[in-house]
Write a protein that holds these residues in place. Structure first.
Motif, PDB file in Angstrom:
ATOM      1  N   ILE A  94       0.806  -1.213   0.000  1.00  0.00           N
ATOM      2  CA  ILE A  94       0.000   0.000   0.000  1.00  0.00           C
ATOM      3  C   ILE A  94       0.847   1.275   0.000  1.00  0.00           C
ATOM      4  O   ILE A  94       0.423   2.316  -0.513  1.00  0.00           O
ATOM      5  N   ALA A  95       2.056   1.201   0.567  1.00  0.00           N
ATOM      6  CA  ALA A  95       2.915   2.388   0.617  1.00  0.00           C
ATOM      7  C   ALA A  95       4.017   2.349  -0.427  1.00  0.00           C
ATOM      8  O   ALA A  95       4.907   3.203  -0.419  1.00  0.00           O
ATOM      9  N   CYS A 113      -2.774  -5.699   3.886  1.00  0.00           N
ATOM     10  CA  CYS A 113      -1.648  -4.775   3.750  1.00  0.00           C
ATOM     11  C   CYS A 113      -0.911  -4.633   5.068  1.00  0.00           C
ATOM     12  O   CYS A 113      -1.433  -4.961   6.136  1.00  0.00           O
ATOM     13  N   ALA A 161       0.866  -1.416   6.779  1.00  0.00           N
ATOM     14  CA  ALA A 161       1.048   0.031   6.630  1.00  0.00           C
ATOM     15  C   ALA A 161       2.514   0.412   6.806  1.00  0.00           C
ATOM     16  O   ALA A 161       3.292  -0.297   7.450  1.00  0.00           O
ATOM     17  N   SER A 175       4.149   5.797  10.299  1.00  0.00           N
ATOM     18  CA  SER A 175       3.195   6.694   9.653  1.00  0.00           C
ATOM     19  C   SER A 175       2.453   7.524  10.699  1.00  0.00           C
ATOM     20  O   SER A 175       2.180   7.051  11.813  1.00  0.00           O
ATOM     21  N   GLN A 187      -3.700   5.338   3.860  1.00  0.00           N
ATOM     22  CA  GLN A 187      -3.374   3.999   3.382  1.00  0.00           C
ATOM     23  C   GLN A 187      -4.546   3.032   3.587  1.00  0.00           C
ATOM     24  O   GLN A 187      -4.919   2.290   2.668  1.00  0.00           O
TER      25      GLN A 187
END
Length: 238
Positions: A130-131, A166, A168, A172, A180
């Motif tokens: 996702i990132a 996912c 993350a 973050s 996200q």
């Protein structure tokens, strides 16, 4: 406090946290807690099992093999949440109920071929990077890539596509986490619009499970908040 008391106290706190967040957002969707037991001994798993926990997640296939053998008499729901090399996929296909880390057609096909016919289809999630981190596995957020892999999985009857997973980006901010996790919700909706009956968002770990639940997580993968900090130097896994 002995180790069993420590485990049960922390496990109960995580369950309470999940309930609290669901109440705050008035969520009707249940949230499944997966206790991530990698690097911790089978006695810890047995302790939580006796307390009522049934879903456990493992990252390393050798460790997964040893633990599933030792605890074979318990009706544990095993989740493989680590990267799967194709030459080590058979044990996962034969013993896991869930795989959260499908990110390429080759591994999906191998799991399908190796899944025993007498077992129910293996529940699988597509892992999304996702990132877009270079050191993490998972497909990109490109819709075409996602739909192509989902289409392939849908042709494999011994697999059942359940949704997306996912991890993350570490460190973050809450805003970044929400971005996200909300994007994961968007991707899940795209799958639904594409005709796929998916219902799972596997996202959220010890440090970010509250935000993940607020953003629609259905499965959270929690390790250190239950078991304590890991000492990887004492393990032979990689």
């Amino acid at each position: 406090m002995n180790n069993a008391d420590f485990l049960i106290r922390h496990w109960q706190q995580v369950l309470a946290d999940i309930t609290s967040v669901r109440q705050q957002i008035a969520a009707s969707q249940p949230v499944q807690l997966i206790a991530v037991s990698k690097t911790f001994p089978v006695n810890d798993i047995a302790t939580l099992y006796q307390a009522g926990q049934r879903d456990f997640g493992e990252n390393y296939i050798q460790e997964f093999s040893e633990k599933t053998s030792f605890l074979a008499d318990l009706d544990i729901v095993w989740h493989m949440i680590g990267h799967i090399q194709s030459n080590k996929s058979r044990i996962v296909a034969e013993r896991a109920q869930w795989v959260h880390t499908i990110d390429r057609e080759k591994i999906a096909r191998r799991l399908h071929e190796q899944r025993p016919e007498h077992l129910t289809p293996l529940n699988v999630c597509i892992e999304v990077n996702i990132a877009a981190e270079a050191n993490k596995h998972g497909i990109s957020t490109d819709s075409a890539e996602l739909l192509a892999l989902a289409t392939t999985i849908s042709t494999l009857p011994r697999l059942k596509l359940r949704g997306l997973m996912c991890v993350a980006k570490a460190n973050s901010t809450d805003i970044e986490l929400r971005q996200q996790f909300n994007q994961m919700q968007t991707l899940l909706q795209q799958l639904r619009e594409g005709g796929f009956a998916v219902d799972v968002l596997s996202m959220g770990m010890s440090a970010d499970l509250n935000t993940a639940i607020a953003c629609g997580a259905t499965h959270v993968r929690v390790g250190s908040a239950i078991f304590g900090q890991r000492n990887y130097a004492e393990t032979g896994n990689n």
